[in-house]
Structure formats: C-alpha cells, structure tokens
Design a protein around this motif. Structure first.
Motif, short mmCIF file in Angstrom:
data_model
loop_
_atom_site.label_atom_id
_atom_site.label_comp_id
_atom_site.label_asym_id
_atom_site.label_seq_id
_atom_site.Cartn_x
_atom_site.Cartn_y
_atom_site.Cartn_z
N GLY A 558 -42.65 -95.47 -112.54
CA GLY A 558 -41.33 -96.03 -112.27
C GLY A 558 -40.89 -95.92 -110.83
O GLY A 558 -40.08 -96.72 -110.36
N ARG A 559 -41.42 -94.94 -110.07
CA ARG A 559 -40.91 -94.69 -108.72
C ARG A 559 -41.91 -95.02 -107.62
O ARG A 559 -41.52 -95.12 -106.46
CB ARG A 559 -40.50 -93.23 -108.59
N PHE A 560 -43.21 -95.15 -107.94
CA PHE A 560 -44.18 -95.47 -106.89
C PHE A 560 -44.02 -96.93 -106.49
O PHE A 560 -43.76 -97.80 -107.33
CB PHE A 560 -45.60 -95.21 -107.40
N ALA A 561 -44.16 -97.20 -105.19
CA ALA A 561 -43.90 -98.55 -104.69
C ALA A 561 -44.76 -99.59 -105.38
O ALA A 561 -44.26 -100.59 -105.90
CB ALA A 561 -44.10 -98.59 -103.17
N ALA A 562 -46.08 -99.36 -105.38
CA ALA A 562 -46.99 -100.31 -106.03
C ALA A 562 -47.16 -99.89 -107.48
O ALA A 562 -48.12 -99.24 -107.88
CB ALA A 562 -48.33 -100.35 -105.31
N SER A 563 -46.18 -100.24 -108.32
CA SER A 563 -46.16 -99.74 -109.68
C SER A 563 -47.34 -100.22 -110.51
O SER A 563 -47.85 -99.49 -111.34
CB SER A 563 -44.84 -100.14 -110.31
N SER A 564 -47.79 -101.44 -110.28
CA SER A 564 -48.92 -101.96 -111.05
C SER A 564 -50.19 -101.16 -110.73
O SER A 564 -51.01 -100.90 -111.62
CB SER A 564 -49.15 -103.43 -110.74
N ARG A 565 -50.32 -100.74 -109.47
CA ARG A 565 -51.47 -99.92 -109.11
C ARG A 565 -51.41 -98.57 -109.80
O ARG A 565 -52.41 -98.08 -110.33
CB ARG A 565 -51.51 -99.73 -107.59
N ALA A 566 -50.21 -97.95 -109.80
CA ALA A 566 -50.06 -96.67 -110.48
C ALA A 566 -50.32 -96.82 -111.98
O ALA A 566 -50.97 -95.97 -112.60
CB ALA A 566 -48.67 -96.11 -110.23
N PHE A 567 -49.82 -97.90 -112.57
CA PHE A 567 -50.01 -98.14 -114.00
C PHE A 567 -51.50 -98.26 -114.33
O PHE A 567 -51.99 -97.66 -115.29
CB PHE A 567 -49.25 -99.40 -114.41
N ASP A 568 -52.23 -99.04 -113.53
CA ASP A 568 -53.66 -99.22 -113.77
C ASP A 568 -54.41 -97.91 -113.57
O ASP A 568 -55.35 -97.60 -114.31
CB ASP A 568 -54.22 -100.29 -112.83
N ALA A 569 -54.00 -97.13 -112.55
CA ALA A 569 -54.69 -95.87 -112.28
C ALA A 569 -54.50 -94.90 -113.44
O ALA A 569 -55.47 -94.24 -113.87
CB ALA A 569 -54.17 -95.26 -110.98
N LEU A 570 -53.28 -94.79 -113.95
CA LEU A 570 -53.04 -93.87 -115.06
C LEU A 570 -53.82 -94.29 -116.30
O LEU A 570 -54.20 -93.45 -117.13
CB LEU A 570 -51.55 -93.78 -115.38
N SER A 571 -54.07 -95.58 -116.44
CA SER A 571 -54.83 -96.06 -117.60
C SER A 571 -56.28 -95.63 -117.54
O SER A 571 -56.97 -95.60 -118.56
CB SER A 571 -54.74 -97.59 -117.68
N ARG A 572 -56.78 -95.30 -116.34
CA ARG A 572 -58.17 -94.90 -116.18
C ARG A 572 -58.38 -93.40 -116.43
O ARG A 572 -59.52 -92.95 -116.51
CB ARG A 572 -58.65 -95.22 -114.77
N LEU A 573 -57.30 -92.64 -116.49
CA LEU A 573 -57.43 -91.20 -116.64
C LEU A 573 -58.00 -90.81 -118.00
O LEU A 573 -57.71 -91.45 -119.01
CB LEU A 573 -56.07 -90.53 -116.47
N GLU A 574 -58.78 -89.75 -118.00
CA GLU A 574 -59.19 -89.17 -119.27
C GLU A 574 -58.04 -88.43 -119.94
O GLU A 574 -57.97 -88.35 -121.17
CB GLU A 574 -60.36 -88.20 -119.04
N LEU A 575 -57.12 -87.90 -119.10
CA LEU A 575 -56.00 -87.13 -119.66
C LEU A 575 -54.79 -87.26 -118.75
O LEU A 575 -54.87 -87.05 -117.55
CB LEU A 575 -56.39 -85.65 -119.78
N LEU A 576 -53.67 -87.64 -119.35
CA LEU A 576 -52.38 -87.63 -118.67
C LEU A 576 -51.44 -86.75 -119.48
O LEU A 576 -51.11 -87.06 -120.63
CB LEU A 576 -51.82 -89.04 -118.55
N VAL A 577 -51.01 -85.65 -118.87
CA VAL A 577 -50.03 -84.76 -119.48
C VAL A 577 -48.71 -84.97 -118.75
O VAL A 577 -48.64 -84.77 -117.53
CB VAL A 577 -50.46 -83.29 -119.39
N ALA A 578 -47.68 -85.39 -119.46
CA ALA A 578 -46.37 -85.64 -118.86
C ALA A 578 -45.32 -84.78 -119.53
O ALA A 578 -45.33 -84.63 -120.76
CB ALA A 578 -46.00 -87.12 -118.96
N ALA A 579 -44.43 -84.22 -118.73
CA ALA A 579 -43.31 -83.43 -119.24
C ALA A 579 -42.05 -83.88 -118.53
O ALA A 579 -41.99 -83.86 -117.30
CB ALA A 579 -43.54 -81.94 -119.00
N ASP A 580 -41.04 -84.32 -119.30
CA ASP A 580 -39.84 -84.85 -118.67
C ASP A 580 -38.71 -84.90 -119.69
O ASP A 580 -38.95 -84.79 -120.91
CB ASP A 580 -40.11 -86.26 -118.13
N CYS A 581 -37.50 -85.09 -119.18
CA CYS A 581 -36.33 -85.27 -120.05
C CYS A 581 -35.90 -86.73 -120.08
O CYS A 581 -34.92 -87.07 -120.75
CB CYS A 581 -35.18 -84.40 -119.57
N LEU A 582 -36.62 -87.60 -119.37
CA LEU A 582 -36.27 -89.02 -119.29
C LEU A 582 -37.24 -89.86 -120.10
O LEU A 582 -38.43 -89.55 -120.16
CB LEU A 582 -36.30 -89.48 -117.83
N PRO A 583 -36.76 -90.95 -120.68
CA PRO A 583 -37.66 -91.89 -121.37
C PRO A 583 -38.36 -92.79 -120.34
O PRO A 583 -38.15 -93.99 -120.28
CB PRO A 583 -36.71 -92.67 -122.28
#
Length: 825
Positions: A558-583
């Motif tokens: 949501g906050r990185f300038a090139a959001s599509s790049r960040a979205f694609d990069a996170l899709s390649r991860l074996e593991l994404l652990v996220a902790a937050d109070c926001l949806p």
C-alpha cells in the motif's frame, strides 16, 4: 518579578503576567469566559472580576485586563465581587436554553460549572428567549447557536489565532451570531478546535455527538500519530471504542490545540473490517498456533537458505518498543537489519535530516512561534505537519518574516514569501538567499556559500525574496524548516549547514526537520545504514536471494511507490509473515497473519521530529467494540473470560513471543519496555524510564555539506505529495475526513496547462511507463513551471504514475475520453 498577594497567599510572577494567570499559579481559579491563555484577555464577559484591596490598583477590576504589579493585594472572594459575578451569571443565562440534560457539553461545560459556583439556580426571566437558526458547518462541528453567551472566543480563535476567513460574527446588537456567510464545511484544518475553545455547548464535536457523557468515558493521555510533530492528545473511549480525541496541553509541542487530522483520524482502530483473528494460509487459527506455525516456517526457510534469506520490514508509525523488538528479533535470529521505510530516497533524506539536528539547533513548535525569521524549504506545512503552520502563524503575528522555497502551490494562513523553484533549483534559491543575507562570510562560511551555483531561479515570481533575505541576515532567532519528502538527497545536509551558519553569525538559530511518520526519528536511529533500503529487499526477492519477509506494522504493497512491483515480489516469496492492526493490502497476501493492538490499546513511546520522547498510555481494553458485538441489540450471553476480539497482541509482545517460538532468548534486553528500547538505542542507557528528554542524533556534517549537480535536460518533474486529508496512512482508513478531502487532482502551472490545452477541473490521465494516474486538472500560478503534482492517495493512481526517477513527459498528460468520468471517480 512582581510580588503580590492573592487571597492571602504571596506569589512572584514574571513581568507582564496577568492577574488571572498569577492566581492560577496559586491554584485559585478565577471564573472566566472570554479569556483563554492562548488568546489573551479582552474583558468582554466581565466574569473574572476581582477586588484590588491595596496597592497600585484599587477597586473592582477585570483580572484578565490587569497585569501583576508589586504590592498588589487581590481578593477574589470579596462580597462585592461575588454579588457582581452572580448578576453577570443571571444576565448570561437570560436567553440560555434549559437543555443541559441533552447538551453534549454537559459534564465539561464551563458555563455550567460557573453558573453553579456563582449560586445561580433559579431562572427569573419570564419573557420570550432569543432564538437562532443553526448552520451546517460540515462533518466535524455541530452548531447550537441558542446556547451562545457571546464571549467571542470562537471568532478570536478562528480568525486571529488560526487565520481562517470563512467564519466570523454576523449581524449586530442582540442578534449577533457566529458562523459562515453561507452553510458549508469550515475550510480551516484547525476548525475542530472550536469545540474546545467554546465555553458552552454552541460548538460540539459532530462525530461523537450523543455518544457518551464526559463521566462515562475512559480517558488517557496519548500522542497523535498522524504526522511527525507528536502532538499531545487526550483519548476518550467507551465500550472498547475511541469516541473522541481532544487536545492535551503541551507548552513545547502543540500548546492548547491540535489539527483536524489528529482529532478525527482515529477510526482505523474500530473499523468493522479491522483484523482481530490470526490467519494461517487464509484460515482462522488461534494466536499461539499461528505463532508456532510462523516460527516453524521461518526455521524451515533458514535451514534451507540460511538466515540471510529472511528480511524484516517495520515502519515509521511503530512505537519505539515495536521498532526495538523487531530489531532485536532480527539480530537474535541472524537476519539482516530490518528496514523501516519503503524507498531509498525517503530513507536517505530522513537520515540526513535527523543527522543535522544537533542539540544547539534543536527547536520545538513553541520556539518557532517565537522566531523572527523562518525559512521553509521543501515542506508544505498545512499538508505534511499542520500544527507547524499554526506555529508559523503565531510567529508572523509577532512580526516574523516567513519564506517558502518549494515548487508546489503552497498555502499558509499567514503572509509569506513564496519562491516557487523547481525541485532541482531549490538549492540554488537557498544559496541566493544566504549569499544576500550574509554578504561578508568568514573563510569556512565562504566555502560553504560558494558551493551553491546559479542565481535565484524565476526571481520574477518571488518579488519579496530580497527583503526576506535582508531580514534574515539581521534576525535575532532564525529557524530553518527542512522537508524530507520531495527534496533532493543533498538538501537536508545543506539546510542543516545553513542553520549552523546562521547560529555562528547571529548567535542563535534553529533547524526543524519535517519527517514522514509519527516515529520517523526513531526509525532513523534504528537503522542508520544509508547503503541499504527496502529497494534492496525487493531486488533480493526478485533475484531469489530473499525467500521470506516479516512485516511488523508495515504495508509495503500500500505504501511503496511501485506498488505493482511490490505486489509481484511478495507473490514470489516462500513465506510472508505480516502483523498489523490495519486491513492492509499486504495482510491479504500474507501466508501467516498476526493481528496487533492499536496505540489506544497498547500505548507506547514515540519520538517526534525533534527527537522528543513521549509516551502514549492505553485508553481502553483490547476487544471488538460493544456496538459491533451485539446480538439482536444485546451483549453476548457467552460468559467468556475475555472480551470478543481481544486476541491481538501488542506488537512488541508479539515479536518477543515469536522469538520464544523460534527458540531465541530475548533476555535481558526484553526485561521491560524501557530496557527493550535501550537495547536498540544506546543513548537511553542510564536514563530513568519515562524521563523527559530527547534521543541523540548522530553528528552531522555542518558547513561541509555540498550541493549535488543538477541534471541536464530535465523533463517535467513529477511530485507525489501529501494532502491535509486523504493521504496519511492511518487516517485514510476512516470515513469522517473523506468528505473534506478534495477529488484527486493533478496540479500544474497554468501556462503549462495552456500549452497542452487543458482546462480547470478537466479529467485527465497521466500516462507513464507502468500505468496511468486518473485525476482532475487544477491550474495554479504560484508554483514552479514544468512541475506536475499528484497526491499520494489510493484513488489517484499515484503508485502507477511513478516512473523511473519521478520524471515524466508533459505530453503524457492527456485528456480522458468521453464516458470515462464514472470510472475515474
């Protein structure tokens, strides 16, 4: 210092102190309506009468209009004074309605308290009361004009103190009322303070109207997280939900007031879609099970690829405890140091700005209000740090000269000199101002000034810059305000050097950085390595070097300038652990999601942009708001030990629990919150918990700073900027402020718009290499040429519009086709 006696008690006060303030130092509260410490006295309500029994002044006088003098003897309870106040109370209550039981001000109403203390309880007036027609003043302030006692506080605050011009007194004599020339939302971003400045129930907080009485609320001191200034607030909660935010007096930071973004940006904490349940592969799971699963998968990645394959990301909205816990987790697990910003440019600017904040140059908002010359470079105060604009106004009211070097059409509630230089020309403009202000420099100062090349850009657009430079050169206390969002990488160091030059030449000067995030100062000290950034993390993911990412209270998608790049990069991860109070959008991509508590539930320490450490205390228990957990209008009949939705953990506790699940020993660093912070910030060692003070900045480069070369053949410069409403991360999740946010606008100089035949309010799309941004055209004359400004709003498409280097071609700004308006909105 005058020595006087008030009610038999001796007191010494500074010269110029009003008697009403001198009495308050002794704990003697003299009744008042028109008087307010921030506004001064005008003696119009006549309620603060006291008897001067002896000394240079004698007789019954108004204490808000008399300054303390030697040998004064003041009696606040004299029989003649009490009788006089009782008559005043009767006069004020002649037309006041008897609606205390339904008035939202009931329970903290100054008129209610004063009337009772004066002994007025029976209404003798039998005539017809004066009545008014109320106005709709927008989504923040409700008006009940019939309750007005004509103290004039509201107009004095709005026009004189805050600089607003769309609200004032109307009509004459007994028909005077206060409002706008026509109904509509108040324009000032400080309008919400009317609800606190009013001593009666004329102006009340509309979003919290009819929600609770003052005595029904859980209250706790807090810190505003909606910009880097760290204003002090009072959090009012009821039934596990924040009902209202009020200003908490802090003489060095926000004084008596806060901005509307800080007052109404709390909705994210009680959204119905707020995540309160841990998820594993999208399926609900108990918190302990989710933590164990996250630890198991992290251990698997580490075993297969080494600890360097795990990256960690925090943010500048985290508390110091949360940032320190993430740093400790990464260190004990052997991972690379966590990043706390999404982008190398912002990180390096943030580090440079913090590095320039030496103890000799550190100033507060209160100091800025006392400055006699202020130079703002690369910052738009009303959008990025609204209370800074209010401090600038107080300085200007006392005669200070204010100048802004910025390419955007900057607006301020005060007279100022705007030098609309392009981003790459701002340093040249700064050099021109400094060379004129200090024409006879010493050797080291000469080398610093001669490093600036070029003359004042577009001098014809800033006719007052020479006069400002002349006043700056003879100022007694100048301040340099440094932006960190749109400026070049060399600008923060140069501005710190300029402040140091002024300090050496004039004896005193200040440097005031404006950072991106409530705890950006702490984030800068947690990771001082300029060579790494989240860009490197993305490159590592794309190259296959990084296999797992832990995001603690961070939303890179949501906050990185090139959001599509960040979205694609996170899709390649074996593991994404996220902790937050926001949806957040990152939460939706997580393999393991862990919910955290908000600042209203967990509290925490924060360092504002000057490094001042402040603590927010929990205001209510963690859990789903009662209104959202009702079953057919009634609370649940399940007698559970915990409230519904109480599974989230405070982010520091969650990080420590994850360490425990990984088999890592956090002790002794995590023995308590202060020790945890001290483990990451050595400057806290040896200090007592909650001891007032500042975080220590790394040493800056001072007069050794040099401008960086200006690129040749520049195309149009694209600036992604903040707005007062609609762009800040936390407040953008709520609905209260959305009505005040303008439609997404692309702003450009009127002459640039004319060359490509664009008109005001026309819909356009900004075509870039990786996508389009859809906005309405806004033309301005008070901005730099060849500059395009787009707000950092989700509905503006700014993340798609960012091309390499933020450079676009003006010809790429094109009209949208017919029939596309619905899609754009």
């Amino acid at each position: 210092m005058p020595d006087l006696i008030i009610d038999g008690l001796k007191v010494s006060v500074p010269t110029g102190t009003l008697v009403i303030d001198a009495a308050e130092r002794l704990g003697v509260m003299i009744p008042r309506f028109c008087y307010h410490p921030a506004l001064g006295g005008v003696g119009s309500c006549r309620m603060c009468a006291v008897m001067f029994a002896d000394g240079p002044v004698k007789g019954l006088r108004m204490s808000c209009m008399v300054k303390a003098q030697d040998k004064m003897v003041v009696d606040t309870g004299h029989p003649e004074v009490l009788e006089y106040r009782e008559h005043i109370a009767k006069l004020l209550m002649l037309h006041h309605p008897h609606d205390c039981p339904v008035c939202d001000e009931g329970g903290h109403c100054l008129l209610q308290d004063t009337t009772i203390s004066c002994g007025h309880s029976l209404r003798a007036f039998q005539g017809r009361k004066r009545t008014y027609r109320n106005q709709d003043l927008g989504p923040l302030v409700a008006q009940e004009m019939n309750r007005c006692i004509h103290c004039y506080r509201c107009v004095r605050y709005y026009q004189e103190f805050a600089g607003g011009r769309d609200f004032g007194a109307r009509r004459i004599a007994g028909g005077v009322s206060y409002g706008r020339y026509q109904e509509g939302a108040l324009v000032s971003v400080f309008a919400g303070n009317l609800t606190e400045i009013c001593p009666t129930g004329v102006f009340t907080d509309k979003p919290s109207r009819h929600q609770a009485r003052h005595w029904d609320l859980e209250r706790a001191p807090g810190v505003c997280l909606h910009c880097s200034l760290g204003c002090s607030v009072e959090v009012d909660a009821r039934y596990r939900r924040v009902v209202r935010i009020e200003a908490r007096y802090n003489p060095e930071v926000n004084g008596h007031f806060i901005c509307d973004r800080g007052r109404h940006g709390y909705e994210y904490a009680s959204l119905p879609q707020r995540p309160r349940q841990a998820l594993v592969d999208g399926a609900p799971a108990p918190m302990d099970q989710a933590l164990d699963e996250a630890a198991r998968r992290l251990q698997a990645v580490t075993a297969a690829h080494g600890p360097g394959a795990v990256a960690a990301l925090g943010s500048s909205r985290q508390s110091l405890e949360s940032q320190a816990a993430l740093k400790l987790l990464a260190a004990r697990a052997g991972w690379p140091a966590p990043e706390f910003t999404t982008g190398s440019h912002r990180k390096r600017n943030m580090l440079s700005a913090v590095r320039g904040l030496s103890p000799e140059l550190r100033v507060s908002l209160a100091d800025i209000a006392r400055a006699d010359a202020v130079l703002v470079v690369g910052a738009a105060p009303l959008s990025e740090a609204p209370m800074l604009a209010l401090s600038l106004r107080q300085a200007a009211r006392k005669g200070a000269a204010v100048a802004v070097i910025d390419p955007r059409p900057v607006e301020l509630p005060l007279p100022f000199t705007h030098i609309p230089s392009r981003r790459h020309d701002m340093e040249a403009a700064l050099g021109a101002v400094l060379r004129r202000a200090f024409p006879d420099p010493a050797d080291e100062e000469r080398a610093f000034l001669e490093a600036f090349t070029g003359e004042m850009p577009e001098a014809h657009a800033a006719p007052g810059w020479e006069a400002f430079a002349d006043q700056l050169g003879r100022a007694a206390f100048p301040v340099v305000v440094c932006g960190s969002d749109i400026v070049r990488l060399s600008t923060p160091d140069l501005l710190a050097g300029a402040a140091e030059l002024m300090r050496r030449r004039l004896g005193r000067a200040g440097f005031f950085p404006v950072l991106a995030g409530a705890n950006a100062f702490g984030a800068a000290l947690m990771n001082t390595n300029e060579e790494t950034s989240f860009d490197d993390v993305l490159e590592g993911i794309e190259s296959g070097r990084v296999k797992a990412l832990v995001c603690l209270e961070a939303d890179p998608v949501g906050r990185f300038a090139a959001s599509s790049r960040a979205f694609d990069a996170l899709s390649r991860l074996e593991l994404l652990v996220a902790a937050d109070c926001l949806p957040s959008r990152t939460m939706a991509r997580a393999h393991v999601f862990l919910p955290t508590r908000t600042v209203f539930e967990a509290g925490g320490h924060y360092a504002n942009q000057e490094g001042r450490i402040q603590r927010a205390y929990p205001a209510h228990a963690c859990g789903t708001p009662l209104a959202q957990s009702l079953e057919r209008g009634h609370p649940s009949h399940d007698f559970a030990l915990q409230a519904p939705g109480s599974a989230p953990l405070a982010a520091p506790d969650l990080a420590l629990r994850l360490m425990d699940a990984l088999g890592l020993d956090p002790a002794p660093a995590a023995s308590d919150a202060w020790s945890l912070m001290a483990s990451a910030l050595p400057c806290l060692e040896g200090r007592l918990p909650d001891e007032p003070g500042f975080l220590c900045s790394p040493p800056g480069i001072g007069l050794a700073a040099r401008p960086s070369p200006v690129p040749e053949n520049l195309a149009v410069d694209l600036l992604i900027t903040e707005q007062a409403f609609g762009t800040e991360e936390l407040s953008s999740y709520g609905s209260i402020l959305k009505a005040l946010a303008p439609h997404p606008q692309v702003v450009l100089h009127e002459e640039d718009a004319a060359t490509i035949e664009l008109r005001q309010d026309e819909q356009v799309h900004l075509a870039c290499a990786i996508g389009d941004a859809h906005c309405f055209v806004r033309m301005a004359a008070n901005m730099a040429r060849s500059t395009v400004v787009v707000p950092r709003r989700p509905d503006s498409g700014w993340q798609s519009a960012v091309a390499r280097g933020y450079i676009v071609e003006l010809s790429h700004l094109e009209k949208r086709g017919e029939g596309s308006g619905e899609e754009a909105s």
